[in-house]
Design a protein around this motif. Structure first.
Motif, PDB file in Angstrom:
ATOM      1  N   GLY A 182     -18.614  70.857  49.163  1.00 27.52           N
ATOM      2  CA  GLY A 182     -18.917  69.633  49.887  1.00 27.52           C
ATOM      3  C   GLY A 182     -17.785  69.077  50.718  1.00 27.52           C
ATOM      4  N   ASN A 183     -16.533  69.387  50.371  1.00 25.60           N
ATOM      5  CA  ASN A 183     -15.404  68.851  51.131  1.00 25.60           C
ATOM      6  C   ASN A 183     -15.451  69.243  52.605  1.00 25.60           C
ATOM      7  OD1 ASN A 183     -14.266  67.532  49.000  1.00 25.60           O
ATOM      8  ND2 ASN A 183     -12.696  69.046  48.564  1.00 25.60           N
ATOM      9  N   LEU A 184     -15.969  70.425  52.891  1.00 24.83           N
ATOM     10  CA  LEU A 184     -15.939  70.881  54.285  1.00 24.83           C
ATOM     11  C   LEU A 184     -16.898  70.109  55.181  1.00 24.83           C
ATOM     12  CD1 LEU A 184     -18.595  72.818  55.157  1.00 24.83           C
ATOM     13  CD2 LEU A 184     -17.513  74.378  53.564  1.00 24.83           C
ATOM     14  N   THR A 185     -17.762  69.277  54.582  1.00 22.59           N
ATOM     15  CA  THR A 185     -18.723  68.508  55.382  1.00 22.59           C
ATOM     16  C   THR A 185     -18.136  67.203  55.908  1.00 22.59           C
ATOM     17  OG1 THR A 185     -19.665  67.286  53.495  1.00 22.59           O
ATOM     18  CG2 THR A 185     -20.595  69.463  53.985  1.00 22.59           C
ATOM     19  N   PHE A 186     -16.917  66.856  55.498  1.00 22.59           N
ATOM     20  CA  PHE A 186     -16.276  65.617  55.952  1.00 22.59           C
ATOM     21  C   PHE A 186     -15.382  65.909  57.156  1.00 22.59           C
ATOM     22  CE2 PHE A 186     -17.433  64.718  51.620  1.00 22.59           C
ATOM     23  CZ  PHE A 186     -17.821  63.379  51.632  1.00 22.59           C
ATOM     24  N   THR A 187     -15.632  65.233  58.247  1.00 27.27           N
ATOM     25  CA  THR A 187     -14.866  65.497  59.470  1.00 27.27           C
ATOM     26  C   THR A 187     -13.389  65.194  59.295  1.00 27.27           C
ATOM     27  OG1 THR A 187     -15.421  63.281  60.286  1.00 27.27           O
ATOM     28  CG2 THR A 187     -16.851  65.106  60.983  1.00 27.27           C
ATOM     29  N   ARG A 188     -13.045  64.304  58.362  1.00 26.44           N
ATOM     30  CA  ARG A 188     -11.629  63.965  58.159  1.00 26.44           C
ATOM     31  C   ARG A 188     -10.889  65.032  57.346  1.00 26.44           C
ATOM     32  NH1 ARG A 188     -14.451  60.735  54.494  1.00 26.44           N
ATOM     33  NH2 ARG A 188     -13.817  60.996  52.304  1.00 26.44           N
ATOM     34  N   ALA A 189     -11.625  65.957  56.734  1.00 28.05           N
ATOM     35  CA  ALA A 189     -11.007  67.000  55.913  1.00 28.05           C
ATOM     36  C   ALA A 189     -10.554  68.132  56.825  1.00 28.05           C
ATOM     37  CB  ALA A 189     -11.990  67.497  54.861  1.00 28.05           C
ATOM     38  N   LEU A 190      -9.545  67.844  57.655  1.00 31.15           N
ATOM     39  CA  LEU A 190      -9.179  68.755  58.743  1.00 31.15           C
ATOM     40  C   LEU A 190      -8.691  70.106  58.238  1.00 31.15           C
ATOM     41  CD1 LEU A 190      -7.377  66.228  61.133  1.00 31.15           C
ATOM     42  CD2 LEU A 190      -9.748  67.023  61.195  1.00 31.15           C
ATOM     43  N   GLN A 191      -7.825  70.118  57.229  1.00 35.98           N
ATOM     44  CA  GLN A 191      -7.293  71.387  56.747  1.00 35.98           C
ATOM     45  C   GLN A 191      -8.384  72.249  56.109  1.00 35.98           C
ATOM     46  OE1 GLN A 191      -4.835  73.175  57.212  1.00 35.98           O
ATOM     47  NE2 GLN A 191      -4.414  74.474  55.440  1.00 35.98           N
ATOM     48  N   ILE A 192      -9.216  71.639  55.279  1.00 37.01           N
ATOM     49  CA  ILE A 192     -10.294  72.402  54.639  1.00 37.01           C
ATOM     50  C   ILE A 192     -11.241  72.958  55.692  1.00 37.01           C
ATOM     51  CG2 ILE A 192     -12.332  72.187  53.154  1.00 37.01           C
ATOM     52  CD1 ILE A 192     -10.721  70.205  51.460  1.00 37.01           C
TER      53      ILE A 192
END
Length: 271
Positions: A182-192
């Protein structure tokens, strides 16, 4: 069909409805859910869910967060349980194991050393029985890689991977796959998102870590394994490829890294 390679289906957040949650995921196209244990106290629970849900299997291990209360007797109990579980086709890996130096009480020197000792002993169990591992890694990527290199298991999954490209390659070189959820669905999670977009798809598997790490459209609610197809669609969009390709390749990757899981799957279930 999709595979959720990391889901705590026995968690209390599911309110005793774990079998219904698994059935709901199956209806959404999730053909298998891997349920890692966290300590000796939930070995029975994950094994029972593995037996009770047609689309579930399980792993056994002692989570680093549970290491402070663990004793050497727990390591003995783990090895004995693993030996007995080898006759159970629903048992597929050692996990959840690893190192967590993020939480302050776990980062204290004495507790770091205890975590390392428990991790290394569980790596030895994995190697003895020819099993892959499901790793927990927080603020400890290089340390985890170091110990895996010294006591190499039969591959594994770097759960909730959030390291560097160099560290990612270190896992891939050791026959590991990298878990994304689920982390990859957040636009702020740039590195992931960069990792999910640019790492080879052949090195990626899908996971939820449910009930935790909910995708953007569920957060801050309870995550469930039925979210895997939608997370996979988000990964496909990031990479500019078709959803079917993400489904088929990540499912095949899970089969490669967990051969006992592959043996559970009916013919054609990876398509």
């Amino acid at each position: 069909m999709w595979i959720d390679t990391h889901c705590h289906l026995d968690a209390r957040e599911f309110g005793g409805e774990s079998l219904r949650v698994a059935a709901d995921a199956a209806a959404a196209g999730v053909s298998m859910i891997v349920i890692p244990a966290i300590d000796v106290g939930n070995f029975d629970a994950v094994a029972q869910l593995g037996a009770g849900a047609p689309n579930a299997c399980y792993a056994l291990g002692i989570h680093p967060i549970c290491v402070p209360a663990a004793t050497d007797d727990h390591l003995v109990a783990l090895r004995q349980r693993v030996a007995a579980a080898m006759s159970d086709p629903r048992f597929v890996a050692i996990g959840e194991v690893g190192l967590d130096f993020f939480l302050p009480h776990l980062a204290e020197p004495a507790m770091r050393e205890k975590q390392i000792r428990f991790f290394r002993e569980q790596l030895k169990i994995a190697r003895e029985f020819g099993l892959p591992i499901l790793t927990h890694v927080r603020k400890s990527q290089d340390q985890v890689l170091k110990h895996i290199r010294q006591i190499p298991p039969a591959g594994g999954i770097a759960h909730a991977f959030n390291g560097s490209f160099q560290q990612a390659q270190g896992y891939l070189d050791l026959g590991f796959k990298l878990g994304f959820g689920g982390n990859l669905t957040f636009t702020r999670a740039l590195q992931i998102r960069r990792l999910a977009e640019q790492l080879p798809l052949s090195g990626i598997v899908m996971e939820t870590d449910a009930p935790d790490i909910a995708p953007q459209w569920v957060h801050p609610g309870v995550n469930t394994p039925r979210q895997v197809p939608a997370i996979g669609a988000a990964l496909a969009q990031l990479r500019g490829i078709g959803v079917d390709e993400v489904r088929d390749v990540t499912t095949a990757n899970a089969h490669v890294v967990m051969p006992r899981l592959a043996a559970l799957m009916p013919p054609g279930a990876d398509g």
